[in-house]
Enzyme design. Structure first.
Site, short mmCIF file in Angstrom:
data_model
loop_
_atom_site.label_atom_id
_atom_site.label_comp_id
_atom_site.label_asym_id
_atom_site.label_seq_id
_atom_site.Cartn_x
_atom_site.Cartn_y
_atom_site.Cartn_z
N ILE B 615 51.32 30.59 -29.29
CA ILE B 615 52.07 29.45 -29.20
C ILE B 615 52.67 29.03 -27.77
CG2 ILE B 615 54.22 28.49 -30.29
CD1 ILE B 615 51.64 28.76 -32.04
N ASN B 617 54.62 26.84 -26.34
CA ASN B 617 56.11 26.86 -26.60
C ASN B 617 56.57 26.78 -27.70
OD1 ASN B 617 58.71 25.88 -26.18
ND2 ASN B 617 58.28 24.29 -24.58
N PRO B 618 57.30 27.82 -28.20
CA PRO B 618 57.69 27.71 -29.75
C PRO B 618 58.68 26.71 -30.23
CG PRO B 618 57.64 29.78 -28.60
CD PRO B 618 57.55 28.90 -27.70
N GLN B 624 56.58 20.04 -33.55
CA GLN B 624 55.46 19.47 -34.12
C GLN B 624 55.33 19.71 -35.49
OE1 GLN B 624 52.01 17.84 -32.36
NE2 GLN B 624 54.03 16.96 -31.64
N GLY B 688 45.53 24.52 -31.60
CA GLY B 688 46.14 23.37 -32.07
C GLY B 688 47.18 23.67 -33.19
N GLU B 691 48.62 19.31 -36.07
CA GLU B 691 47.96 18.38 -36.91
C GLU B 691 47.86 19.53 -38.40
OE1 GLU B 691 44.31 16.88 -35.96
OE2 GLU B 691 45.30 15.12 -35.29
#
Lengths: 212, 731, 316
Positions: B615, B617-618, B624, B688, B691
């Site tokens: 990850i 940038n947590p 997101q 990613g 989504e």
């Protein structure tokens, strides 16, 4: 009942409020210029507003919304147009201390008003505490609804402090609490499709000094 | 740089900047209203005129005549462009329908004209003065009615079969055979499509709001039939996309045509009431799922079929995608069929395929668990697979679905879940639901340029976009990590077609691919810096603003004292995604409450556990995921473009009619990321997540509503009218 | 939006007289509905008379012990008024269930009553709509009608009235006080204020050309439990599928009006009398002549269940 709509009480209702009197006084007869530069040109009207503390005078097509006056005439594009129909809240600004949708009001209806937009709350180098809290809690993603969210958030905390009830106020006879439940309900006129709601609630709670 | 073998140790692994929760570097600009979105560039040469789009009043037919005379005479009007005076137009490769109608009309609200005037008010008013006479023709607008005529497609969309599905299903002691439907959905991003177009001679510049700069650059050139070198596309800030801004859309074309006709820069924002029908949408699906299990709960047969529609030449909603990979089972089949419909163009919306596919599959899994008398978490865990079930010799690059489910169950208090309809809280019926999340990881070639100046400032340039995903920040983190400089010394410039071509933002490939491209450029820059410093061979370490090789050290800025150093490269991906199945995983847990009188369903708690590689940038990744969870609540409980099957259009085409979640719908949301780094996907070891966060949420909500009420709804959205008659009597 | 001339009214009578004399003139106060519709050219006034400077923004007690609400009192202020919160709780509840905080800050009492329908076929100028374009037909019948009316509708129009406030005012037996162009005033009982569509859905209220709402009077408070229940798909900022305004006494007697089901706030006196018998009896009477469509038939069951919820809540 026609008679019952008595003269005294009707006068009370018709009584011009202090603010109203000031506006009417400054305008004289109340008839607004319908100057037409060319025979075919649309009617225009002059309006003076204080925007972010600065006096402005504009002569506008009467059809110009406050939103478009800000964005297209004053180049204050921090205020966003998301729907132009009062369905999203991206255009929220604070007028005379109250938040409104600037897309559903005509600029010429704001003679003498004080308008605060996102640019008036704070700047990149000098953020308003609510703006800073939004950055800290990542209360946005794409950023398009954000100025409206922030203007609303600032006003919402004031509305709760002023004791204005909401749909989720348990006891409307009492003052509403400074809770995230109240904030969430009152912020519901500001849609965020990126879905930052949970973070916005935390940002607001921080500024209000309560637990999220 | 070619990425064709698993990544070894590299500077990103230090994770001194990458992987740290980092506030957005573009945050102060956004919260102060200073970030310029497409319609807001004040540096356009010349004062732009205003364009207003007229949409077609019929869904299908021909324009018999257009009378623009009155509009052209209206005050302030500079030009009216229709198909008759637009010049010869091509069609973009990514577009199914034309962006300017005429003489044929392909869908409702397809652009018919743009009116350009001195002011917005004049353009809007004049647009209403255009008289169009349409010859309306019949069309197909009903997926259910068109279903039997739907056709199988080839290539990746072809039916799949492994083992003997029919036989295994028929002989399974526990069977499920159900149909599910998902509706047409609208991206409903907050910034409408918008463009300012300006011509200088043969050259065109568009400031627009677009996720994929290079795709849309090429498609704009193709549509205008001009050399791509003569077009520049600038898209630095994008007010949401969700797939709706992947492609060239009518705002950019109409602004370009309007500007050419008016000989002035022209700005066009697509009016909100046009958005749902003029732009693309996620197509509705009808899905059939068959599961055959042994009494032990093991899946023996799994079959998933889906039907969707689109305009002639359009594509499928690939709703069976995840079913090929998510669960074990020796006997399998999938099939998709496409019907021709005359509704507006269907296309990608956040997690195309998996989002609607999992809405169905993960209800089916819930139903099967109940038939088996098994806990839904345990049933999913039992049927986990570590290999591609269609090709068992192909492993997943990394797969932590089981951990997502189990950690999530513990964290959420899943063990407190009772049987359907068992929990009451005053007038509310309360339940919990779970669903697996799954979304394939995709990689796309991506380039970047990186500059170092004499002050030690690093500037990143790429046509990559930030649609709210946090690209600015993760790019800065990547460059800072690679070059050992503080975040504040990195300037990131995005969204300009004059910069190197990137992966763009789509398919949740943006973060991994674009940072990997920047990684490649930084590797080159590091080499150039070492060479410039004359440090010779040896392993270079970049940290604290300094470069060290062996016992030699220097300020990084010194390398650029005599002139800027520039490096450019791109990442290209080999066949590791063929050797290994690359996917992302998660588990969604939802607590929902249903008013036993009115049937109103509200979400009370949400948790997502995600396994998506490193990850970067947590903070941004979490946003997101919570954003996707919010969209998932919308999909579960309210979102539907309502089709008028007579007139052939989406009726509720504004933000009052198409309801998306508001603040009051969304409780506190929790997100947990499993600590991972996937060395088979890229040097960044990231996948990613944007989504993934949406995949499965709808079903978790649906399953929670079922657990609350004991009433199963298989048609989304789960609105009260669909189950009110099955809630118990109240009076 | 068509061009229009604009003036600020100097007195209520002047405003009414001007509006009567100028065809195509409209009053504007909050503007939140009118401007929305003007942008789409559903409303096309040639002249706007801004009444915001006329005062009419006070809430005063009437000699009869009720309240007189100025036409320009903003929804926020009406909802927040201490007297309203204490004695007319259903009104506060209805107001805060409507729209958003921003809209309530602008929207006025009179404007709220005069809101036009949110029927999507009314809102789309490409579609037939007898209300927007008399004689063009009703696009909603046979179309997407989930939000639309099940009772009081006609074959010409199945639109609903979107107001929450008006539903509460209906249950409170408010009256709408107006000034006509000749300076005379009258009071219109809220029951008669909104018109059913029949064959003329374009006529929505009892107002005459130029007639200006100056106030709304609430009768003396009756006590009882005040409840407003609004049912919608999302939790806030949405129009009602069904709403129920009720004032119910300790004896179980009271009054009930519905929103979201009809072209006007829907109340039937005989149904009020059935409140002690329960939701089924009330609902049967309220919907005795209902003509639901396929998409919105659920509203009848939903209304019954919501009434049941309200009765249960009143019982405590």
């Amino acid at each position: 009942m026609t008679q019952g709509c008595g003269a005294i009480s009707r006068r009370d209702v018709l009584k011009t409020s202090a603010a109203g009197a000031a506006i009417a006084g400054s305008l004289g007869t109340g008839s607004v210029a319908m100057a037409q530069a060319e025979p075919n040109a649309p009617p225009t009207a002059a309006v003076r507003m204080k925007v972010n503390g600065k006096q402005t005078s504009l002569t506008l097509d009467t059809r110009t919304t406050l939103l478009d006056a800000l964005r297209e005439h004053l180049k204050l594009t921090g205020t966003k147009k998301g729907c132009d129909h009062g369905q999203c809240g991206a255009c929220t600004v604070i007028v005379n201390g109250r938040r409104i949708n600037s897309c559903l009001t005509l600029a010429v209806m704001h003679e003498g008003d004080e308008v605060t937009t996102i640019e008036g709350l704070g700047t990149v180098g000098d953020l308003h505490p609510m703006q800073a809290a939004f950055v800290e809690h990542d209360g946005f993603q794409c950023g398009y609804c954000t100025p409206g969210q922030i203007c609303s958030a600032v006003a919402v905390l004031e509305e709760i402090r002023a004791g204005i009830p909401s749909h989720v106020t348990e006891d409307i006879g009492a003052a509403p609490g400074m809770t995230t439940l109240e904030m969430r309900e009152r912020m519901s006129g500001n849609i965020c499709r990126c879905g930052a709601y949970s973070n916005i609630a935390e940002a607001m709670a921080q500024v209000a000094g309560v637990k999220a | 740089m070619k990425f064709d073998t698993p990544a070894g140790t590299n500077p990103i692994d230090r994770m001194t900047v990458v992987g740290k929760p980092t506030p957005r570097i573009d945050g102060p600009l956004k919260v102060s209203g200073a970030a310029p979105y497409a319609y807001e560039h004040h540096d356009v040469p010349g004062k732009p005129a205003y364009g207003y789009v007229l949409g077609a009043a019929v869904a299908k037919g021909t324009i018999r005549s257009i009378d623009t005379a009155r509009a052209q005479r209206a005050p302030g009007v500079l030009a009216v462009v229709t198909y008759r005076n637009a010049g010869k137009l091509g069609k973009g490769q990514m577009n199914t329908a034309k962006l300017l109608a005429g003489p044929d009309v392909q869908h409702y609200h397809q652009a018919v004209a743009v009116v350009v005037a001195e002011t917005f008010e004049q353009a809007r008013s004049a647009a209403a003065m255009i008289d169009v006479d349409y010859a309306r023709t019949d069309g197909a607008f009903d997926l259910l009615a068109a279903k039997d005529g739907a056709k199988e497609q080839g290539g990746n969309d072809a039916p799949t079969a492994v083992g003997d599905f029919q036989g295994a299903f028929a002989s399974s002691p526990v069977q499920l055979d159900q149909n599910y439907t998902t509706p047409d959905q609208s991206h409903a991003m907050m910034e409408p499509m918008a463009t300012i177009a300006a011509w200088e001679g043969e050259k065109l510049t568009v400031w627009t709001s677009n996720q994929m700069v290079n795709w849309s650059l090429k498609d704009l050139a193709a549509t205008l039939q001009m050399p791509v070198e003569n077009v520049r596309l600038i898209s630095p800030y994008i007010g949401g996309g969700f797939g709706g801004k992947l492609f060239l859309r009518s705002d950019a074309l109409m602004a370009s045509l309007g500007a050419r006709a008016a000989k002035r820069p022209v700005k066009v924002a697509l009016q909100r009431p046009l958005m749902a029908n003029n732009a693309t949408h996620r197509p509705s699906t009808i899905q059939r799922i068959r599961l055959g299990c042994g009494r032990d709960g093991k899946i023996a047969a799994i079959g998933h079929e889906s039907w969707s529609g689109d305009l002639e030449g359009g594509g499928l909603e690939v709703a069976v995608q995840q079913t090929k990979l998510l669960y074990a089972g020796a006997n399998r089949m999938t099939a998709m069929r496409l019907a021709v419909l005359d509704l507006p163009e269907g296309n990608a919306m956040r997690a195309p395929g998996e989002a609607p596919g999992l809405m169905a599959l993960e209800i089916a899994m819930d139903e099967m668990a109940e038939k088996l008398g098994m806990d839904p978490v345990a049933f999913r865990v039992l049927n986990d697979t570590q290999v591609d079930p269609e090709k068992p010799d192909r492993a997943f690059s990394q797969r932590n679905l089981v951990r997502c489910l189990q950690d999530g169950a513990t964290r959420f208090g899943w063990s407190r879940r009772k049987g359907p309809g068992q929990v009451r809280d005053g007038r509310w019926l309360v339940g919990m639901g779970v669903a697996a999340a799954f979304r394939n990881n995709l990689n796309m070639k991506s380039g970047a340029r990186v500059r170092l100046d004499g002050q030690g400032t690093v500037t990143v340039e790429t046509d990559m976009t930030d649609i709210g995903t946090g690209t600015y920040t993760i790019m800065a983190q990547t460059a800072a990590e690679m070059l050992g400089v503080p975040l504040a010394k990195v300037v990131v410039k995005l969204g300009d077609s004059s910069f190197p071509v990137s992966a763009g933002s789509g398919g949740q490939w943006g973060a991994n691919s674009s940072t990997a491209g920047l990684y490649a450029a930084c590797v080159k820059l590091r080499e150039a810096i070492v060479e410039k410093l004359g440090f010779g061979p040896g392993e270079a370490v970049f940290e604290g603003g300094q470069v060290h090789v062996g016992n030699r050290s220097a300020d990084i800025a010194r390398a650029a004292k005599s002139g800027e150093i520039v490096a450019e490269d791109s990442i290209e991906f080999g066949d590791l995604d063929k050797k290994f199945q690359q996917s992302t995983f998660g588990a969604h847990f939802v607590e929902a409450a249903v008013d036993r009188y009115t049937g109103e369903a509200r979400v009370r708690r949400m948790l997502a556990v995600c396994a998506a590689g490193r990850i970067l940038n947590p903070t941004a990744a979490r946003s997101q995921v919570i954003g996707a969870m919010t969209m998932g609540v919308g999909g579960a409980l309210m979102e539907e473009l309502a089709v008028d099957k007579r007139f052939g259009f989406f009726v509720n085409h504004d933000l009052a009619g198409y309801e998306v979640p508001v603040h009051a719908d969304i409780p506190h949301q929790e997100v947990i990321f499993i600590d991972e780094a996937d060395d088979k996907v890229s040097p960044m070891k990231a996948k990613g997540v944007g989504e993934l966060g949406l995949c499965g949420v709808g079903a978790a909500v649906a399953n929670a509503v079922y657990n609350a009420t004991g009433v199963r709804v298989r048609d989304y959205p789960i609105t009260l009218d669909k189950y009110l008659d099955r809630l118990g009597e109240v009076a | 939006m068509r061009p229009f001339t604009y003036e600020r009214a100097t007195s209520a009578q002047d405003a009414a007289a001007k509006a009567a004399a100028m065809p195509g003139a409209r009053f504007i106060a909050g503007g939140t509905n009118l401007l929305d519709l003007m942008k789409l050219e559903i409303e096309t006034p040639g002249h706007l008379i801004d009444v915001n400077g006329l005062g009419m923004d006070q809430i005063v007690e009437t000699p009869e012990g009720g309240l007189r609400i100025g036409a320009l009192v903003r929804n926020t202020d009406l909802a927040a008024d201490k007297r309203v919160r204490k004695d007319y709780g259903v009104l506060t509840r209805a107001l805060v269930a409507g729209a958003s905080g921003q809209l309530r800050n602008k929207a006025t009492t009179a404007g709220n009553l005069l809101q036009r329908t949110r029927c999507p076929y009314f809102y789309d100028v490409n579609m037939p709509c007898n209300k927007r374009k008399p004689g063009s037909g009703c696009g909603a019948i046979g179309g997407f009608s989930r939000q639309l009316g099940v009772i009081g509708t006609s074959e010409a129009c199945i639109a609903t009235h979107p107001s929450d406030m008006a539903v509460a005012m209906r249950v409170l037996d408010a009256s709408v006080e107006t000034m006509r162009p000749d300076g005379t005033t009258r009071a219109i009982p809220i029951a008669e204020f909104h018109k059913l569509p029949g064959q003329t859905p374009q006529t929505e209220t009892a107002l005459e050309q130029g007639e200006l709402i100056i106030s709304v009077a609430l009768p003396k408070p009756t006590g009882g439990t005040h409840i407003y229940r609004k049912v919608r798909d999302r939790a806030s900022y949405a129009f009602a599928l069904v709403s129920v305004a009720a004032v119910i006494g300790r004896d179980g007697k009271g009054a009930v009006a519905l929103g979201g089901v009809a072209p006007k706030p829907w109340r039937v006196q005989e149904a009020d009398a059935l409140l002690p018998k329960g939701a089924q009896a009330v609902s049967d009477r309220l919907f005795a002549e209902a003509t639901p469509r396929e998409d919105n038939a659920f509203k009848i069951m939903l209304a019954k269940r919501t009434i049941a919820s309200v009765i249960a809540e009143a019982k405590g």
